[in-house]
Design a protein around this motif. Structure first.
Motif: not given
Ligand code: FES
Ligand code: FES
Length: 165
Positions: A48-57, A107-109
């Motif tokens: 839900v929050c997107g704090a854990c967003t990383v790039l995958l490919d 912020t990282p997300g």
């Protein structure tokens, strides 16, 4: 009995072999606790929050919704990939200049969301940026400063591209 897996992950261009994990472990947990990159934050753990967003490919994903084993053989980028030699990149500098962060938990997300988005849409309009950032939660800033930061970074990258031609 809990099933253990031996996997390898490529994170920020570096291969991490011999990761022994349980099959149920999420990508964000393995990044933080096994690879040792704690820049990616964990908020809701429910996508839900997107704090854990990383790039995958190259595409922004929520790392709490992906099993680490699913990321094997793919290129993972975390917030640690943005700065070089201790220097913030242009997106991070724009967040700082526009006051796009307060407590910084989200912020990282947002940075990785924006990094993936701008790579795909360098000419993004403010409206498109607003739409994209609405997928992540920030309790502090009210979002305007985050939109300002991404817009400023996009403008700077376009100008740099124009000058390079
Ligand atoms: S911790 Fe992954 S979306 Fe909130
Ligand atoms: S800066 Fe605090 S949650 Fe976004």
């Amino acid at each position: 009995m809990t099933e253990k897996l031996l996997i390898s992950l490529t994170v920020n261009g570096r291969r991490h072999d011999d990761l022994v994990i349980e099959s149920r472990y999420t990508l964000v947990d393995v990044l933080r606790h096994h690879v040792g990159l704690t820049g990616t934050h964990v908020g809701c753990e429910h996508g839900v929050c997107g704090a854990c967003t990383v790039l995958l490919d190259g595409a922004p994903v929520r790392a709490c919704l992906i099993f680490a084993a699913q990321a094997e053989g793919r290129e993972i980028r975390t917030v640690e990939s943005l700065s070089h030699g201790g220097e913030l990149n242009d997106l991070q500098r724009a967040f700082s200049a526009c006051h796009g962060l307060q407590c910084g938990f989200c912020t990282p997300g947002f940075l990785m969301l924006a990094e993936g988005f701008l790579a795909e849409r360098p000419d993004a309009t403010r409206e498109e940026i607003r739409e994209v950032v609405s997928s992540n939660l920030c309790r502090c800033t009210g979002y305007q400063s985050i939109v300002d930061a991404i817009e400023q970074c996009a403008r700077g990258r376009r100008e740099a591209q124009g000058e390079a031609r």
